[in-house]
Design a protein around this motif. Structure first.
Motif, short mmCIF file in Angstrom:
data_model
loop_
_atom_site.label_atom_id
_atom_site.label_comp_id
_atom_site.label_asym_id
_atom_site.label_seq_id
_atom_site.Cartn_x
_atom_site.Cartn_y
_atom_site.Cartn_z
N GLY A 319 0.79 -1.24 0.00
CA GLY A 319 0.00 0.00 0.00
C GLY A 319 0.81 1.27 0.00
N GLY A 320 2.13 1.16 0.17
CA GLY A 320 2.97 2.36 0.19
C GLY A 320 2.91 3.07 1.54
N GLU A 321 3.26 4.35 1.52
CA GLU A 321 3.35 5.13 2.75
C GLU A 321 2.02 5.83 3.01
N LYS A 322 1.26 5.31 3.94
CA LYS A 322 -0.06 5.85 4.25
C LYS A 322 0.06 6.94 5.32
N VAL A 323 -0.51 8.09 5.03
CA VAL A 323 -0.41 9.22 5.96
C VAL A 323 -1.54 9.22 6.99
N PHE A 324 -2.39 8.21 6.97
CA PHE A 324 -3.62 8.19 7.77
C PHE A 324 -3.38 8.49 9.24
N PHE A 325 -2.48 7.75 9.88
CA PHE A 325 -2.34 7.89 11.33
C PHE A 325 -1.72 9.22 11.72
N ASP A 326 -0.79 9.72 10.93
CA ASP A 326 -0.22 11.02 11.24
C ASP A 326 -1.27 12.12 11.09
N LEU A 327 -2.06 12.05 10.03
CA LEU A 327 -3.07 13.07 9.80
C LEU A 327 -4.17 13.04 10.85
N ASN A 328 -4.46 11.87 11.39
CA ASN A 328 -5.55 11.75 12.35
C ASN A 328 -5.10 11.84 13.81
N CYS A 329 -3.95 11.28 14.11
CA CYS A 329 -3.49 11.27 15.51
C CYS A 329 -2.91 12.62 15.93
N ARG A 330 -2.23 13.28 15.02
CA ARG A 330 -1.58 14.56 15.38
C ARG A 330 -2.61 15.58 15.86
N PRO A 331 -3.71 15.83 15.11
CA PRO A 331 -4.71 16.79 15.63
C PRO A 331 -5.41 16.30 16.89
N MET A 332 -5.54 14.98 17.05
CA MET A 332 -6.14 14.45 18.28
C MET A 332 -5.30 14.84 19.49
N ILE A 333 -3.99 14.70 19.37
CA ILE A 333 -3.09 15.06 20.47
C ILE A 333 -3.21 16.55 20.78
N LYS A 334 -3.24 17.37 19.74
CA LYS A 334 -3.32 18.82 19.94
C LYS A 334 -4.65 19.22 20.58
N GLN A 335 -5.73 18.55 20.13
CA GLN A 335 -7.04 18.82 20.72
C GLN A 335 -7.07 18.41 22.19
N HIS A 336 -6.51 17.26 22.46
CA HIS A 336 -6.48 16.73 23.81
C HIS A 336 -5.71 17.67 24.74
N GLU A 337 -4.60 18.18 24.21
CA GLU A 337 -3.77 19.10 24.98
C GLU A 337 -4.52 20.41 25.25
N ASP A 342 -10.92 17.68 29.38
CA ASP A 342 -12.01 17.10 28.61
C ASP A 342 -11.44 16.06 27.65
N LYS A 343 -11.65 14.79 27.95
CA LYS A 343 -11.08 13.71 27.15
C LYS A 343 -12.09 13.11 26.17
N LYS A 344 -13.31 13.64 26.17
CA LYS A 344 -14.36 13.02 25.36
C LYS A 344 -13.99 12.99 23.88
N TYR A 345 -13.56 14.14 23.35
CA TYR A 345 -13.21 14.21 21.93
C TYR A 345 -12.10 13.23 21.60
N PHE A 346 -11.07 13.24 22.45
CA PHE A 346 -9.89 12.41 22.22
C PHE A 346 -10.27 10.94 22.10
N TYR A 347 -11.06 10.44 23.04
CA TYR A 347 -11.34 9.01 23.06
C TYR A 347 -12.41 8.59 22.06
N GLU A 348 -13.35 9.48 21.77
CA GLU A 348 -14.33 9.16 20.73
C GLU A 348 -13.64 8.98 19.39
N ALA A 349 -12.70 9.89 19.09
CA ALA A 349 -11.95 9.79 17.83
C ALA A 349 -11.00 8.60 17.86
N LEU A 350 -10.39 8.36 19.00
CA LEU A 350 -9.41 7.28 19.13
C LEU A 350 -10.01 5.92 18.84
N PHE A 351 -11.21 5.65 19.37
CA PHE A 351 -11.82 4.33 19.22
C PHE A 351 -12.29 4.05 17.79
N LYS A 352 -12.33 5.08 16.95
CA LYS A 352 -12.78 4.89 15.57
C LYS A 352 -11.62 4.74 14.59
#
Length: 530
Positions: A319-337, A342-352
């Motif tokens: 599949g090559g170099e997939k940017v999915f996790f960097d694109l999705n996890c990076r903003p999650m960390i920033k939002q969480h910080e 408030d961890k609701k956003y972080f964990y709702e996004a994390l479980f999906k």
């Protein structure tokens, strides 16, 4: 067009993006549902290649007006950038129905099909795009450098070496602008295709870049020429080659505003938040990830070579170099910080994450049991990935630090691997990588296989056997089949060649070697003393 809108467009044209955003936000405060100003917001982010933000406003515009050509063509472009090829094709087709005579529609479709891959459809669509821009023999075509690069990549992926050489040579001989990527492609195929006339033409291009008043465009243009010359002299004049590499990297370093230590601080945040994942382990899916193989490590550590070996297995898609996790996890960390408690956003996004990843790769996977994601930087997101995809396997490639550093330094990484512009930056990132992997491996897991690059190139058959057993791959490694593999990375020409040991124990840039190891040791100690 009203006066405010005209002012914003002029600011965007002059690349004054923050000022443009200020005026756009002022107008959106008056009318949050304004299609025109949401569209300007989206375009402002598209131009800056801030794709997550662009996606938000493009989607909002699409909800307001679903049949706008500009919104759909930019959605198809952004979905290609984030590697969601199914969604990209959907919006490309909507845009085509609105206006079938625009070249960018067919370019975007070709891009999607190159990566799915369906090379027959990729070629037919890129040829249509070229035709709508006047054809390869027109002067107009040189305004569409991305299309030319995409066309040559498709020819290379097809294995049509004759057409690949002919098209690259034709474009280089007739271009009135600098085509650095085409130059390097031709050089890597056969240096004899590069003539003294090509080198002389570069002097003209260089002079034109020196006169460019825009610092970014000036430095990028000059840097590209230095890089072409560095690669040209690599095997014939080592001193000259190194001089050009250093000149190129200095120009890129001068443009970079993100401090190297800022990345190190972010790595610490990832580690801190990832430790919270264990508290919620029971909520994660327990049956996902079977057949997924993540190849992780430093860039230029051998991840592409490893993927090319695994791709010879039966029932397997690379599949090559997939940017999915960097694109999705990076903003999650920033939002969480930002939200702190408030961890609701972080964990709702994390479980999906796991299910969304599987949906994204489905069009490429094509029902195959095994799928390889070789994004090196996924080492940072190991905890996030393994929590969501517990049956996934990870192959960690580690390479001699100095060999890895030289290989990174010599590549044309401008935006995505900014630390590669200096040996200090590479030392800092290598220490980050070592520490993070050591942290993950302290947990008793059996889903990480460590592979040494030295073993990979000197004992390829036995190393492949080890990988086959670890991943439960069917069949066996096929050396001949590997030469047909296509990688959309800096290694795409190199990886099809036979496996050599010339990439070991590199004796280049020796004036920087002692400082590199000194900096590496200091950064290792930094992590150990936290």
């Amino acid at each position: 067009m009203n006066q405010v809108m005209s002012k914003i467009i002029n600011l965007m044209r002059d690349k004054k993006f923050q000022q443009a955003e200020f005026y756009i936000n002022q107008e959106l405060e008056k009318d949050p549902q304004s299609f025109d100003y949401n569209k300007l917001h989206a375009m402002n982010y598209v131009i800056q290649e801030k794709f997550n933000s662009a996606m938000f406003y493009l989607t909002k515009c699409n909800e307001i007006k679903s049949n706008d050509y500009d919104i759909n063509i930019n959605l198809s472009k952004v979905f290609n950038k984030v590697q969601d090829y199914r969604s990209s094709l959907k919006h490309s087709k909507i845009a085509m129905n609105i206006n079938p005579d625009r070249s960018e529609v067919y370019h975007n479709i070709a891009h999607s099909y190159l990566h799915i891959p369906d090379l027959k459809k990729a070629e037919s669509n890129i040829l249509k795009s070229i035709e709508l821009n006047g054809g390869l023999k027109s002067k107009k075509i040189y305004s569409f450098v991305e299309t030319l690069n995409l066309y040559t990549d498709i020819l290379f992926a097809k294995g049509d070496n004759k057409s690949y050489k002919e098209v690259c040579e034709y474009l280089l001989n007739n271009s009135t602008i600098h085509l650095g990527d085409i130059f390097r492609k031709l050089l890597r195929i056969d240096k004899s295709f590069i003539t003294q006339n090509h080198l002389k033409t570069m002097e003209t291009y260089f002079e034109s870049f020196k006169k460019n008043p825009n610092l970014v465009e000036r430095n990028l243009g000059k840097s590209s020429i230095y890089l072409c010359l560095a690669e040209y002299f690599q095997k014939t004049d080592k001193q000259m080659s190194e001089k050009y590499y250093l000149k190129s990297k200095k120009l890129i370093s001068d443009l970079q505003r993100e401090p190297l230590y800022q990345r190190q601080e972010f790595v610490k945040k990832v580690i801190n938040y990832s430790e919270e994942i264990d508290e919620f382990s029971a909520k994660f899916p327990s049956n996902l990830g079977e057949g997924l193989i993540f190849i992780i490590g430093m860039p230029r550590s051998g991840t592409t070579l490893t993927e090319s070996i695994i791709a010879t297995s039966e029932n397997c898609i690379a599949g090559g170099e997939k940017v999915f996790f960097d694109l999705n996890c990076r903003p999650m960390i920033k939002q969480h910080e930002a939200k702190k408690t408030d961890k609701k956003y972080f964990y709702e996004a994390l479980f999906k994450l796991g299910t969304r990843y599987l949906e994204t790769i489905d069009i490429q996977r094509q029902g195959k049991k095994f799928y390889v994601d070789k994004m090196p930087g996924n080492f940072l997101w190991y905890k996030f990935i393994s929590a969501n995809l517990p049956f996934a396997k990870f192959i960690n490639i580690h390479r001699d630090p100095w060999d890895n550093a030289i290989s990174l330094f010599k590549q044309n990484y401008v935006n995505n691997i900014f630390y590669s512009s200096s040996f200090f930056g590479i030392a800092l990132e290598y220490a980050n990588y070592e520490y993070v992997m050591g942290k993950w491996k302290k947990h008793k897991n059996n889903n990480i296989l460590d592979i040494d690059y030295l073993d990979l190139v000197t004992n390829t058959e036995s190393t492949a056997k080890k990988i086959w057993e670890f991943c439960n791959l069917p069949g066996k490694y096929e050396k001949i089949k590997r030469t047909k593999y296509f990688a959309q990375t800096a290694s795409k020409e190199q990886v099809r060649q036979d496996i050599y040991t010339s990439s070991l124990k590199k004796e280049e840039f020796l004036d920087f070697k002692e400082d590199f190891f000194k900096n590496l040791e200091e950064q290792r100690n930094y992590w150990l003393n936290l």
